[in-house]
Design a protein around this motif. Structure first.
Motif, mmCIF file in Angstrom:
data_model
loop_
_atom_site.group_PDB
_atom_site.id
_atom_site.type_symbol
_atom_site.label_atom_id
_atom_site.label_comp_id
_atom_site.label_asym_id
_atom_site.label_seq_id
_atom_site.Cartn_x
_atom_site.Cartn_y
_atom_site.Cartn_z
ATOM 1 N N ALA A 213 0.857 -1.182 0.000
ATOM 2 C CA ALA A 213 0.000 0.000 0.000
ATOM 3 C C ALA A 213 0.892 1.230 0.000
ATOM 4 C CB ALA A 213 -0.922 0.008 1.217
ATOM 5 N N HIS A 214 0.383 2.317 -0.536
ATOM 6 C CA HIS A 214 1.140 3.579 -0.574
ATOM 7 C C HIS A 214 0.556 4.501 0.493
ATOM 8 C CE1 HIS A 214 3.685 6.672 -2.088
ATOM 9 N NE2 HIS A 214 2.712 7.401 -2.605
ATOM 10 N N HIS A 215 1.000 4.270 1.739
ATOM 11 C CA HIS A 215 0.429 4.999 2.872
ATOM 12 C C HIS A 215 1.376 4.875 4.056
ATOM 13 C CE1 HIS A 215 -3.074 6.931 4.698
ATOM 14 N NE2 HIS A 215 -2.874 6.180 5.783
ATOM 15 N N ALA A 216 1.446 5.917 4.879
ATOM 16 C CA ALA A 216 2.284 5.853 6.074
ATOM 17 C C ALA A 216 1.717 4.824 7.044
ATOM 18 C CB ALA A 216 2.342 7.223 6.743
ATOM 19 N N GLY A 217 2.577 3.990 7.613
ATOM 20 C CA GLY A 217 2.097 2.925 8.477
ATOM 21 C C GLY A 217 2.326 3.148 9.951
ATOM 22 N N HIS A 218 3.095 4.204 10.311
ATOM 23 C CA HIS A 218 3.434 4.410 11.723
ATOM 24 C C HIS A 218 2.262 5.013 12.490
ATOM 25 C CE1 HIS A 218 4.066 8.405 9.980
ATOM 26 N NE2 HIS A 218 3.848 8.871 11.194
ATOM 27 N N ARG A 219 2.328 4.965 13.807
ATOM 28 C CA ARG A 219 1.274 5.472 14.674
ATOM 29 C C ARG A 219 1.657 6.865 15.176
ATOM 30 N NH1 ARG A 219 -2.975 2.842 16.832
ATOM 31 N NH2 ARG A 219 -3.857 3.412 18.870
ATOM 32 N N THR A 220 0.712 7.808 15.111
ATOM 33 C CA THR A 220 0.951 9.137 15.648
ATOM 34 C C THR A 220 1.228 9.028 17.142
ATOM 35 O OG1 THR A 220 -0.579 10.059 14.020
ATOM 36 C CG2 THR A 220 -0.006 11.455 15.894
ATOM 37 N N GLY A 221 2.253 9.730 17.601
ATOM 38 C CA GLY A 221 2.621 9.644 19.007
ATOM 39 C C GLY A 221 3.284 8.337 19.366
ATOM 40 N N SER A 222 4.000 7.742 18.402
ATOM 41 C CA SER A 222 4.596 6.427 18.647
ATOM 42 C C SER A 222 5.642 6.467 19.755
ATOM 43 C CB SER A 222 5.221 5.883 17.354
ATOM 44 O OG SER A 222 6.209 6.767 16.854
ATOM 45 N N GLY A 223 6.257 7.645 19.975
ATOM 46 C CA GLY A 223 7.240 7.742 21.040
ATOM 47 C C GLY A 223 6.630 7.531 22.407
ATOM 48 N N LEU A 224 5.406 8.021 22.595
ATOM 49 C CA LEU A 224 4.728 7.861 23.878
ATOM 50 C C LEU A 224 4.163 6.454 24.051
ATOM 51 C CD1 LEU A 224 2.828 11.275 24.045
ATOM 52 C CD2 LEU A 224 4.911 10.631 25.258
ATOM 53 N N SER A 225 3.633 5.894 22.962
ATOM 54 C CA SER A 225 2.999 4.579 23.060
ATOM 55 C C SER A 225 3.973 3.431 22.858
ATOM 56 C CB SER A 225 1.891 4.470 22.014
ATOM 57 O OG SER A 225 2.434 4.494 20.701
ATOM 58 N N ARG A 226 5.205 3.774 22.436
ATOM 59 C CA ARG A 226 6.234 2.776 22.115
ATOM 60 C C ARG A 226 5.839 1.904 20.929
ATOM 61 N NH1 ARG A 226 8.460 -0.139 27.417
ATOM 62 N NH2 ARG A 226 6.314 -0.036 28.190
ATOM 63 N N ALA A 227 4.959 2.426 20.082
ATOM 64 C CA ALA A 227 4.583 1.707 18.861
ATOM 65 C C ALA A 227 5.769 1.680 17.906
ATOM 66 C CB ALA A 227 3.391 2.383 18.198
ATOM 67 N N PRO A 228 5.919 0.625 17.130
ATOM 68 C CA PRO A 228 7.054 0.536 16.201
ATOM 69 C C PRO A 228 6.960 1.604 15.117
ATOM 70 C CG PRO A 228 5.465 -1.223 15.797
ATOM 71 C CD PRO A 228 5.043 -0.557 17.059
ATOM 72 N N ARG A 229 8.049 2.280 14.883
ATOM 73 C CA ARG A 229 8.053 3.366 13.896
ATOM 74 C C ARG A 229 8.244 2.860 12.475
ATOM 75 N NH1 ARG A 229 11.418 8.246 16.942
ATOM 76 N NH2 ARG A 229 10.131 8.264 18.841
ATOM 77 N N ASP A 230 8.644 1.607 12.333
ATOM 78 C CA ASP A 230 8.889 1.059 10.994
ATOM 79 C C ASP A 230 7.768 0.145 10.529
ATOM 80 O OD1 ASP A 230 9.363 -0.916 12.830
ATOM 81 O OD2 ASP A 230 11.213 -1.651 11.893
ATOM 82 N N ALA A 231 6.629 0.121 11.245
ATOM 83 C CA ALA A 231 5.502 -0.703 10.800
ATOM 84 C C ALA A 231 4.987 -0.187 9.467
ATOM 85 C CB ALA A 231 4.385 -0.683 11.842
ATOM 86 N N ARG A 232 4.541 -1.108 8.617
ATOM 87 C CA ARG A 232 4.113 -0.743 7.267
ATOM 88 C C ARG A 232 2.603 -0.816 7.127
ATOM 89 N NH1 ARG A 232 7.607 -3.602 2.706
ATOM 90 N NH2 ARG A 232 6.286 -2.193 1.505
ATOM 91 N N ALA A 233 2.085 -0.051 6.197
ATOM 92 C CA ALA A 233 0.675 -0.167 5.821
ATOM 93 C C ALA A 233 0.552 -1.201 4.714
ATOM 94 C CB ALA A 233 0.142 1.174 5.341
ATOM 95 N N VAL A 234 -0.505 -2.010 4.786
ATOM 96 C CA VAL A 234 -0.708 -3.048 3.780
ATOM 97 C C VAL A 234 -2.181 -3.123 3.398
ATOM 98 C CG1 VAL A 234 1.232 -4.491 4.512
ATOM 99 C CG2 VAL A 234 -1.015 -4.829 5.564
ATOM 100 N N GLU A 235 -2.410 -3.750 2.272
ATOM 101 C CA GLU A 235 -3.741 -4.205 1.890
ATOM 102 C C GLU A 235 -3.808 -5.701 2.207
ATOM 103 O OE1 GLU A 235 -4.089 -3.379 -2.256
ATOM 104 O OE2 GLU A 235 -3.566 -1.263 -2.031
ATOM 105 N N HIS A 236 -5.012 -6.224 2.363
ATOM 106 C CA HIS A 236 -5.153 -7.657 2.630
ATOM 107 C C HIS A 236 -6.035 -8.316 1.572
ATOM 108 C CE1 HIS A 236 -3.997 -6.654 6.930
ATOM 109 N NE2 HIS A 236 -3.167 -7.616 6.595
ATOM 110 N N LEU A 237 -5.631 -9.491 1.166
ATOM 111 C CA LEU A 237 -6.438 -10.352 0.310
ATOM 112 C C LEU A 237 -6.775 -11.602 1.111
ATOM 113 C CD1 LEU A 237 -7.603 -11.202 -2.491
ATOM 114 C CD2 LEU A 237 -5.371 -12.271 -2.922
#
Length: 293
Positions: free
Chosen positions: A134-158
């Motif tokens: 997918a052509h979209h940012a995959g990270h979570r806003t405020g990832s520093g506070l939530s410790r969410a991974p900054r390199d997570a990707r956005a995908v489509e699913h089949l």
């Protein structure tokens, strides 16, 4: 067998594969229930919901939940805690964090790499889930506070559900949950992954703000995408549901136009099967894959 596709608002859709030949014992989903990008409450972060919040029965008994990326309007932790899916598929790079935040065992949370496929054994049978680019940012806003991974990707699913359409030669249901994306060169990669056009496409056609911003599809762009892929049925999602706090009255036609405009553009491009559903609306496919409202 029959398949019910119900839009619960924004990118949340339930897909129920039902066994119509016998008693389901009161199971709300019958054989198998899939839920995409679950957002099931009245507000999250800085966003509020205009349509009514879905009744819990509309998503109860979820066998498989799909999350396309970590943005709050696609991965809502309180909604996932309420949903309690048997299996949750996360975008690449996110499963450990989601498992930690939801306190779920490893057997219930998994991720699928772009270009990869997972074979799942669910209560309703075997299901295959593939992840597409997918052509979209995959990270979570405020990832520093939530410790969410900054390199997570956005995908489509089949998603491939065997035996969903017993009255036709190709019995599998092919569900394409686009999630969120902008235009990009490999946007029709689903055709190579599926081997044919999907039966149902859940296509983003709008957003929640006054502007779309980059890496999103507007109704015309979404219609051009389905004109290339030509799914049998396409349902516009990611519109008409959420708005920033205190700005509901300024949203104007953004709550009512994107879905019908997508259908209009699709028809002009000669694409049949584009269906505008109201929030809570349902498309039912019979054993041959033909749709009724």
């Amino acid at each position: 067998m029959s398949v019910d596709v119900t839009w619960l608002g924004h990118s949340t859709v339930t897909v129920d594969v039902r066994d119509t030949t016998g008693d389901t014992g009161g199971d709300p989903a019958g054989r198998l229930r899939i839920v995409t990008d679950p957002v099931l409450r009245a507000g999250l972060a800085h966003l509020r919901r205009r349509p009514r919040t879905p009744d819990p029965s509309a998503s109860a008994g979820c066998d498989l939940a799909l999350v396309s990326h970590l943005h709050h309007d696609h991965l809502d932790l309180p909604s996932l805690r309420r949903l309690r899916p048997a299996v949750l598929v996360t975008p690449p790079g996110a499963s450990d964090w989601v498992r930690w935040r939801l306190r779920l065992p490893a057997t219930r949370v998994l991720e699928v790499a772009v270009g990869g496929t997972a074979e799942l054994e669910l209560a309703g049978g075997a299901v295959r889930v593939s992840a597409l680019p997918a052509h979209h940012a995959g990270h979570r806003t405020g990832s520093g506070l939530s410790r969410a991974p900054r390199d997570a990707r956005a995908v489509e699913h089949l998603v491939r559900v065997p035996g969903a359409f017993p009255a036709r030669a190709e019995t599998d249901l092919l569900l394409w949950a686009v999630g969120d994306t902008g235009e990009f060169e490999a946007s029709d990669a689903v055709l190579d992954a599926a081997g044919r056009a999907p039966d149902v496409a859940l296509v983003p056609v709008g957003g929640w703000g006054h502007t779309l911003g980059p890496h999103h599809l507007d109704p015309r762009q979404a219609a051009e995408l389905v004109a290339r892929v030509r799914p049998v049925h396409s349902v516009p999602v990611h519109w008409g549901t959420l708005h920033p706090v205190a700005l509901s009255r300024t949203m104007g036609d953004r709550f009512v136009d994107p879905g019908p405009r997508f259908v209009e553009h699709a028809r002009r491009l000669g694409v049949p099967g584009a269906v505008h559903l109201p929030v809570g609306g349902r498309l039912t496919l019979d054993g041959t894959g033909q749709g009724t409202r």
